[in-house]
Motif scaffolding. Structure first.
Motif, PDB file in Angstrom:
ATOM      1  N   PHE A   1      39.863  46.690  50.371  1.00 21.37           N
ATOM      2  CA  PHE A   1      38.842  45.769  49.880  1.00 21.37           C
ATOM      3  C   PHE A   1      39.365  44.946  48.704  1.00 21.37           C
ATOM      4  O   PHE A   1      39.123  43.745  48.615  1.00 21.37           O
ATOM      5  CB  PHE A   1      37.596  46.543  49.466  1.00 21.37           C
ATOM      6  N   ALA A   2      40.080  45.576  47.802  1.00 22.11           N
ATOM      7  CA  ALA A   2      40.631  44.867  46.653  1.00 22.11           C
ATOM      8  C   ALA A   2      41.650  43.810  47.097  1.00 22.11           C
ATOM      9  O   ALA A   2      41.706  42.717  46.546  1.00 22.11           O
ATOM     10  CB  ALA A   2      41.274  45.846  45.685  1.00 22.11           C
TER      11      ALA A   2
ATOM     12  N   VAL B   1      41.683  42.183  49.961  1.00 19.23           N
ATOM     13  CA  VAL B   1      40.963  41.071  50.588  1.00 19.23           C
ATOM     14  C   VAL B   1      40.228  40.257  49.530  1.00 19.23           C
ATOM     15  O   VAL B   1      40.210  39.030  49.581  1.00 19.23           O
ATOM     16  CB  VAL B   1      39.975  41.612  51.659  1.00 19.23           C
ATOM     17  N   ALA B   2      39.626  40.925  48.556  1.00 16.39           N
ATOM     18  CA  ALA B   2      38.881  40.218  47.521  1.00 16.39           C
ATOM     19  C   ALA B   2      39.811  39.411  46.622  1.00 16.39           C
ATOM     20  O   ALA B   2      39.424  38.370  46.102  1.00 16.39           O
ATOM     21  CB  ALA B   2      38.079  41.211  46.683  1.00 16.39           C
ATOM     22  N   ALA B   3      41.029  39.851  46.430  1.00 17.04           N
ATOM     23  CA  ALA B   3      41.968  39.136  45.575  1.00 17.04           C
ATOM     24  C   ALA B   3      42.516  37.877  46.237  1.00 17.04           C
ATOM     25  O   ALA B   3      42.958  36.960  45.558  1.00 17.04           O
ATOM     26  CB  ALA B   3      43.126  40.057  45.190  1.00 17.04           C
ATOM     27  N   ASN B   4      42.469  37.806  47.543  1.00 17.46           N
ATOM     28  CA  ASN B   4      42.985  36.655  48.283  1.00 17.46           C
ATOM     29  C   ASN B   4      41.940  36.136  49.261  1.00 17.46           C
ATOM     30  O   ASN B   4      42.045  36.355  50.462  1.00 17.46           O
ATOM     31  CB  ASN B   4      44.258  37.040  49.063  1.00 17.46           C
ATOM     32  N   PRO B   5      40.898  35.421  48.779  1.00 20.67           N
ATOM     33  CA  PRO B   5      39.866  34.918  49.688  1.00 20.67           C
ATOM     34  C   PRO B   5      40.424  33.847  50.607  1.00 20.67           C
ATOM     35  O   PRO B   5      41.371  33.142  50.262  1.00 20.67           O
ATOM     36  CB  PRO B   5      38.807  34.351  48.753  1.00 20.67           C
TER      37      PRO B   5
END
Length: 80
Positions: free
Chosen positions: A22-23, A25-29
């Motif tokens: 999750f981190a 994916v969230a760091a690279n939208p």
């Protein structure tokens, strides 16, 4: 090790892997085209915003009530 320790370790490991994914994916939208957005990338284009047009014909806003507004009856306190 008993079953409880194995189950706890499995759940904990799964939670850590899920949080890591999750981190990442969230760091690279992603945008609609599928390209990753990054703040490190620079295109060399400088955009300068100009101030908008002024509107001189608009009236100035004034409050309808001048001074402090009276408290509602439930908040005025005890009489006397």
């Amino acid at each position: 090790m008993n079953r409880f320790h194995v189950l706890s370790a499995t759940i904990g490991t799964g939670a850590l892997v899920s949080l890591g994914a999750f981190a990442a994916v969230a760091a690279n939208p992603q945008i609609d085209s599928g390209v990753f957005i990054s703040s490190e990338m620079s295109t060399g284009v400088t955009v300068t915003q100009s101030p908008g047009a002024t509107r001189t014909g608009l009236p100035v806003a004034e409050p309808a009530i001048k001074g402090p507004a009276p408290l509602p009856t439930e908040e005025q306190g005890l009489p006397g």
